[in-house]
Design an enzyme around this catalytic site. Structure first.
Site, PDB file in Angstrom:
ATOM      1  N   GLY A 121     -10.664  -2.342   3.097  1.00 15.37           N
ATOM      2  CA  GLY A 121      -9.611  -2.240   4.750  1.00 15.37           C
ATOM      3  C   GLY A 121      -9.468  -0.803   5.043  1.00 15.37           C
ATOM      4  N   GLY A 163      -5.362  -3.788   7.566  1.00 17.59           N
ATOM      5  CA  GLY A 163      -6.532  -2.874   7.942  1.00 17.59           C
ATOM      6  C   GLY A 163      -7.819  -2.566   8.611  1.00 17.59           C
ATOM      7  N   THR A 175       0.909  -1.041   0.344  1.00 11.67           N
ATOM      8  CA  THR A 175      -0.055   0.134  -0.250  1.00 11.67           C
ATOM      9  C   THR A 175       1.135   1.421  -0.419  1.00 11.67           C
ATOM     10  OG1 THR A 175      -1.573  -1.496   1.015  1.00 11.67           O
ATOM     11  CG2 THR A 175      -2.032   1.110   1.673  1.00 11.67           C
TER      12      THR A 175
END
Ligand code: ASP
Length: 357
Positions: free
Chosen positions: A229, A253, A199
């Protein structure tokens, strides 16, 4: 009551260290930026030297793009956007092109952005065809009365805003497909196949004293049922408030949502700031004493580490990046590594991958 004052006295050094000293006052024209490209089980043996060099180059390019905006006196939000756009277009990271596959072999992307000036925020969740979800999140913030749009509605909105729409296959990469196949064949979790999470996020302080934060992701490999998430959830994966800090998170998440990680860090820092201000007034603390006690970065680091320890305690892992109004840029992660970088008007510019760097 006595216990309360004893506690205050013990915490005094740390609190003053963080906010109480005039040294911590915002210096005119300072800027700072921190970026991440995901946290996870990142070990030297999992990356070839060539891969490692390429990843460092990508991180440096994103860092430089954000830093350039800031050095030129640009706005915090523009710097966040500049850094994240490059990482979304880079297939190595789990955001935009290169996003992980869902169980159904598609991609569903989440992103969010927040302005520390007024806590305005925008997010999109589960979009399948917007090339750069961070632009869609920003458009939600500035061009709609809402904070979060999801799925088809978010896609219609993005198209109406003139954002680039691409086929879902645009996000495909072979190595992410292999990760999904492994997850299915070996019945392992996303954590086992996502060698890194990947991410991306950016947090910045601009020369005008404003903070902003942004995060973008494809989520976790093999996700089902339109799972969403923390990344698009304001307060969990992203938060910015000029009074305290800007945070972007990466990791598992579900745990970051449960802890409300980004908001929790900012709230703790704001509480410390308020406490130290009233304490200084009560004590008429001389400037020299306050300066002697100054150790801002350590106190900040402890606050971020404490919140990450809560994530760990619940069973989650990952990391955060953080920037404060007085120009500190730091990281906290409870994984073996985190793709990260930071730069500032003081001349700092560095990227790192492993935990021991
Ligand atoms: N936090 C993201 C999610 O749970 C994944 C990540 O950071 O890699 O969707």
């Amino acid at each position: 009551m006595r216990g309360f004052f004893a506690k205050i006295a013990c915490g005094q050094a740390a609190i003053l260290a963080l906010w109480g000293s005039p040294l911590a006052a915002q210096e005119e024209g300072k800027w700072a930026i921190a970026i991440h490209g995901g946290a996870g089980t990142i070990a030297r043996e999992n990356l070839t030297l060539e891969q490692e060099a390429e990843l460092r180059e990508s991180l440096q390019a994103a860092l430089d793009a954000g830093a350039k905006v800031l050095a030129n006196g640009g706005e915090a939000l523009d710097a966040v956007e500049a850094a994240i756009l490059l990482l979304e277009d880079d297939p190595r990271f789990n955001a935009g092109r290169g996003a992980v596959f869902t169980w159904d072999e598609t991609h569903e992307l989440d992103a969010s952005i927040m302005d520390g000036r007024d806590r305005n925020a925008g997010a999109v969740a589960g979009v399948t065809n917007v090339r750069n979800p961070i632009l869609a999140a920003r458009a939600v913030m500035t061009e709609s009365p809402h904070v979060m749009l999801a799925g088809e509605g978010a896609e219609i909105f993005a198209a109406e805003q003139g954002l680039e729409i691409v086929p879902n296959e645009y996000f495909d990469t072979d190595f992410r497909r292999e990760a999904l196949e492994r997850l299915k064949a070996e019945q392992v979790s996303a954590l086992d196949v996502d060698i890194k999470f990947g991410t991306v996020g950016a947090v910045v302080l601009d020369r005008h004293g404003n903070l902003a934060a942004g995060t973008s992701t494809g989520g976790m490999t093999g996700k089902r049922w339109n799972r969403i998430g923390d990344s698009p959830v304001i307060g969990a994966g992203t938060y910015a408030d000029n009074r305290s800090c800007a945070v972007s998170a990466t990791g598992w998440g579900e745990y970051f949502i449960r802890v409300g990680v980004a908001h929790e860090i900012c709230t703790r820092l704001r509480g410390q700031k308020e406490l130290s201000a009233s304490f200084r007034e009560m004590q008429k603390m001389p400037q020299a004493v306050a300066e002697a006690l100054f150790d801002g970065e350590r106190a900040l680091q402890k606050t971020a580490d404490d919140v990450m320890a809560e994530v760990k305690q619940l069973g989650g892992d990952g990391g955060v990046i953080l920037v404060t109004p007085d120009g500190h840029a730091l990281f906290s992660f409870n994984t073996s590594g985190m793709y990260r970088g930071r730069a500032s008007s003081e001349g700092m510019s560095e990227v790192a991958i492993y935990g021991d760097e």
